[in-house]
Design a protein around this motif. Sequence first.
Motif, PDB file in Angstrom:
ATOM      1  N   GLY A  95       0.831  -1.189   0.000  1.00  0.00           N
ATOM      2  CA  GLY A  95       0.000   0.000   0.000  1.00  0.00           C
ATOM      3  C   GLY A  95       0.868   1.242   0.000  1.00  0.00           C
ATOM      4  N   PHE A  96       0.244   2.377   0.265  1.00  0.00           N
ATOM      5  CA  PHE A  96       0.942   3.654   0.239  1.00  0.00           C
ATOM      6  C   PHE A  96       1.325   4.150   1.629  1.00  0.00           C
ATOM      7  CE2 PHE A  96      -1.842   3.673  -3.536  1.00  0.00           C
ATOM      8  CZ  PHE A  96      -0.846   3.656  -4.489  1.00  0.00           C
ATOM      9  N   GLY A  97       1.135   3.336   2.651  1.00  0.00           N
ATOM     10  CA  GLY A  97       1.491   3.728   4.003  1.00  0.00           C
ATOM     11  C   GLY A  97       0.329   4.297   4.786  1.00  0.00           C
ATOM     12  N   SER A  98      -0.395   5.217   4.223  1.00  0.00           N
ATOM     13  CA  SER A  98      -1.526   5.843   4.894  1.00  0.00           C
ATOM     14  C   SER A  98      -2.827   5.161   4.472  1.00  0.00           C
ATOM     15  CB  SER A  98      -1.585   7.321   4.517  1.00  0.00           C
ATOM     16  OG  SER A  98      -2.791   7.894   4.915  1.00  0.00           O
ATOM     17  N   PRO A  99      -3.667   4.784   5.422  1.00  0.00           N
ATOM     18  CA  PRO A  99      -4.946   4.178   5.045  1.00  0.00           C
ATOM     19  C   PRO A  99      -5.831   5.104   4.211  1.00  0.00           C
ATOM     20  CG  PRO A  99      -4.512   3.799   7.360  1.00  0.00           C
ATOM     21  CD  PRO A  99      -3.478   4.755   6.879  1.00  0.00           C
ATOM     22  N   GLY A 100      -5.742   6.408   4.453  1.00  0.00           N
ATOM     23  CA  GLY A 100      -6.524   7.348   3.651  1.00  0.00           C
ATOM     24  C   GLY A 100      -6.062   7.394   2.203  1.00  0.00           C
ATOM     25  N   ALA A 101      -4.752   7.398   2.009  1.00  0.00           N
ATOM     26  CA  ALA A 101      -4.210   7.384   0.638  1.00  0.00           C
ATOM     27  C   ALA A 101      -4.564   6.080  -0.060  1.00  0.00           C
ATOM     28  CB  ALA A 101      -2.702   7.589   0.662  1.00  0.00           C
ATOM     29  N   ASN A 102      -4.534   4.979   0.675  1.00  0.00           N
ATOM     30  CA  ASN A 102      -4.939   3.702   0.088  1.00  0.00           C
ATOM     31  C   ASN A 102      -6.400   3.733  -0.352  1.00  0.00           C
ATOM     32  OD1 ASN A 102      -2.422   2.608   0.576  1.00  0.00           O
ATOM     33  ND2 ASN A 102      -3.045   1.555   2.440  1.00  0.00           N
ATOM     34  N   ALA A 103      -7.265   4.308   0.466  1.00  0.00           N
ATOM     35  CA  ALA A 103      -8.692   4.365   0.139  1.00  0.00           C
ATOM     36  C   ALA A 103      -8.943   5.233  -1.082  1.00  0.00           C
ATOM     37  CB  ALA A 103      -9.479   4.888   1.327  1.00  0.00           C
ATOM     38  N   ILE A 104      -8.275   6.373  -1.161  1.00  0.00           N
ATOM     39  CA  ILE A 104      -8.454   7.267  -2.311  1.00  0.00           C
ATOM     40  C   ILE A 104      -7.957   6.608  -3.588  1.00  0.00           C
ATOM     41  CG2 ILE A 104      -7.723   9.450  -3.338  1.00  0.00           C
ATOM     42  CD1 ILE A 104      -7.745  10.594  -0.457  1.00  0.00           C
ATOM     43  N   ALA A 105      -6.765   6.020  -3.539  1.00  0.00           N
ATOM     44  CA  ALA A 105      -6.198   5.372  -4.729  1.00  0.00           C
ATOM     45  C   ALA A 105      -7.047   4.187  -5.171  1.00  0.00           C
ATOM     46  CB  ALA A 105      -4.771   4.923  -4.444  1.00  0.00           C
ATOM     47  N   ALA A 106      -7.515   3.389  -4.222  1.00  0.00           N
ATOM     48  CA  ALA A 106      -8.340   2.232  -4.575  1.00  0.00           C
ATOM     49  C   ALA A 106      -9.679   2.661  -5.156  1.00  0.00           C
ATOM     50  CB  ALA A 106      -8.557   1.367  -3.339  1.00  0.00           C
ATOM     51  N   SER A 107     -10.255   3.715  -4.632  1.00  0.00           N
ATOM     52  CA  SER A 107     -11.552   4.189  -5.136  1.00  0.00           C
ATOM     53  C   SER A 107     -11.434   4.711  -6.562  1.00  0.00           C
ATOM     54  CB  SER A 107     -12.092   5.289  -4.229  1.00  0.00           C
ATOM     55  OG  SER A 107     -12.309   4.800  -2.945  1.00  0.00           O
ATOM     56  N   ILE A 108     -10.419   5.516  -6.803  1.00  0.00           N
ATOM     57  CA  ILE A 108     -10.224   6.049  -8.158  1.00  0.00           C
ATOM     58  C   ILE A 108      -9.877   4.916  -9.121  1.00  0.00           C
ATOM     59  CG2 ILE A 108      -8.757   7.542  -9.559  1.00  0.00           C
ATOM     60  CD1 ILE A 108      -8.640   9.432  -7.126  1.00  0.00           C
ATOM     61  N   GLY A 109      -9.043   3.986  -8.675  1.00  0.00           N
ATOM     62  CA  GLY A 109      -8.702   2.845  -9.520  1.00  0.00           C
ATOM     63  C   GLY A 109      -9.909   1.998  -9.863  1.00  0.00           C
ATOM     64  N   ALA A 110     -10.787   1.786  -8.905  1.00  0.00           N
ATOM     65  CA  ALA A 110     -11.995   0.999  -9.171  1.00  0.00           C
ATOM     66  C   ALA A 110     -12.906   1.715 -10.158  1.00  0.00           C
ATOM     67  CB  ALA A 110     -12.736   0.718  -7.870  1.00  0.00           C
ATOM     68  N   LEU A 111     -13.009   3.034 -10.046  1.00  0.00           N
ATOM     69  CA  LEU A 111     -13.847   3.780 -10.992  1.00  0.00           C
ATOM     70  C   LEU A 111     -13.289   3.717 -12.412  1.00  0.00           C
ATOM     71  CD1 LEU A 111     -14.826   6.972  -9.008  1.00  0.00           C
ATOM     72  CD2 LEU A 111     -16.340   5.166  -9.790  1.00  0.00           C
ATOM     73  N   ILE A 112     -11.983   3.636 -12.525  1.00  0.00           N
ATOM     74  CA  ILE A 112     -11.374   3.564 -13.851  1.00  0.00           C
ATOM     75  C   ILE A 112     -11.481   2.152 -14.428  1.00  0.00           C
ATOM     76  CG2 ILE A 112      -9.157   3.695 -15.066  1.00  0.00           C
ATOM     77  CD1 ILE A 112      -8.457   6.037 -13.180  1.00  0.00           C
ATOM     78  N   ILE A 113     -11.288   1.141 -13.578  1.00  0.00           N
ATOM     79  CA  ILE A 113     -11.237  -0.242 -14.055  1.00  0.00           C
ATOM     80  C   ILE A 113     -12.613  -0.835 -14.322  1.00  0.00           C
ATOM     81  CG2 ILE A 113     -10.632  -2.585 -13.353  1.00  0.00           C
ATOM     82  CD1 ILE A 113      -8.184  -1.397 -11.980  1.00  0.00           C
ATOM     83  N   VAL A 114     -13.570  -0.601 -13.423  1.00  0.00           N
ATOM     84  CA  VAL A 114     -14.873  -1.258 -13.523  1.00  0.00           C
ATOM     85  C   VAL A 114     -15.679  -0.641 -14.657  1.00  0.00           C
ATOM     86  CG1 VAL A 114     -17.054  -1.707 -12.342  1.00  0.00           C
ATOM     87  CG2 VAL A 114     -14.909  -1.839 -11.090  1.00  0.00           C
ATOM     88  N   PRO A 115     -15.918  -1.410 -15.714  1.00  0.00           N
ATOM     89  CA  PRO A 115     -16.730  -0.873 -16.820  1.00  0.00           C
ATOM     90  C   PRO A 115     -18.216  -0.987 -16.512  1.00  0.00           C
ATOM     91  CG  PRO A 115     -15.972  -3.065 -17.363  1.00  0.00           C
ATOM     92  CD  PRO A 115     -15.398  -2.733 -16.004  1.00  0.00           C
ATOM     93  N   THR A 116     -18.952  -0.003 -16.941  1.00  0.00           N
ATOM     94  CA  THR A 116     -20.404  -0.062 -16.852  1.00  0.00           C
ATOM     95  C   THR A 116     -20.971   0.280 -18.223  1.00  0.00           C
ATOM     96  OG1 THR A 116     -20.560   2.248 -16.193  1.00  0.00           O
ATOM     97  CG2 THR A 116     -20.398   0.641 -14.422  1.00  0.00           C
ATOM     98  N   HIS A 117     -22.206  -0.034 -18.433  1.00  0.00           N
ATOM     99  CA  HIS A 117     -22.777   0.218 -19.750  1.00  0.00           C
ATOM    100  C   HIS A 117     -23.191   1.665 -19.932  1.00  0.00           C
ATOM    101  CE1 HIS A 117     -26.439  -0.733 -17.454  1.00  0.00           C
ATOM    102  NE2 HIS A 117     -27.078   0.014 -18.328  1.00  0.00           N
ATOM    103  N   TRP A 118     -23.125   2.482 -18.873  1.00  0.00           N
ATOM    104  CA  TRP A 118     -23.439   3.896 -19.002  1.00  0.00           C
ATOM    105  C   TRP A 118     -22.229   4.722 -19.420  1.00  0.00           C
ATOM    106  CZ3 TRP A 118     -25.382   1.551 -14.400  1.00  0.00           C
ATOM    107  CH2 TRP A 118     -26.750   1.332 -14.450  1.00  0.00           C
ATOM    108  N   ARG A 119     -21.051   4.155 -19.292  1.00  0.00           N
ATOM    109  CA  ARG A 119     -19.840   4.902 -19.542  1.00  0.00           C
ATOM    110  C   ARG A 119     -19.698   5.202 -21.033  1.00  0.00           C
ATOM    111  NH1 ARG A 119     -14.703   3.508 -16.071  1.00  0.00           N
ATOM    112  NH2 ARG A 119     -16.242   3.864 -14.458  1.00  0.00           N
ATOM    113  N   LYS A 120     -19.254   6.416 -21.330  1.00  0.00           N
ATOM    114  CA  LYS A 120     -19.138   6.819 -22.740  1.00  0.00           C
ATOM    115  C   LYS A 120     -17.700   6.807 -23.188  1.00  0.00           C
ATOM    116  CE  LYS A 120     -23.169   9.628 -22.283  1.00  0.00           C
ATOM    117  NZ  LYS A 120     -23.745  10.907 -22.161  1.00  0.00           N
TER     118      LYS A 120
END
Length: 78
Positions: free
Chosen positions: A53-78
Motif C-alpha cells: 500500500g501507500f502507508g496511509s490508510p486514507g491514501a490507500n482508500a483514495i487510490a483504490a476508489s479512483i482505480g476501481a472507478l477507472i477499471i470497472v466498466p459499466t454500460h453507461w460509460r461513454k
Amino acid sequence: MFPVLIGTVVIAGIVGYASERTGFTSNGVLPSIIICVGGAFLFYFVTIMFRIGFGSPGANAIAASIGALIIVPTHWRK
C-alpha cells in the motif's frame, strides 16, 4: 483496525460522490459509490493480507476508489 475500515468506507463514499458530481464518471451517484466502496474494501483486505500500500490508510482508500472507478466498466460509460 475497525476505525480504519469505517474510515475507508467513508472516504470511498466521498470519492464516489465527488467523482459523479464533478463529471469524472457518468454512472449515477449510487453506482459510483458502490464501485468505490467495493474497490476500497478489496484493497483494504489486500493491504492487510500482503502489507502492500501507500502507508496511509486514507491514501490507500483514495487510490483504490479512483482505480476501481477507472477499471470497472459499466454500460453507461461513454
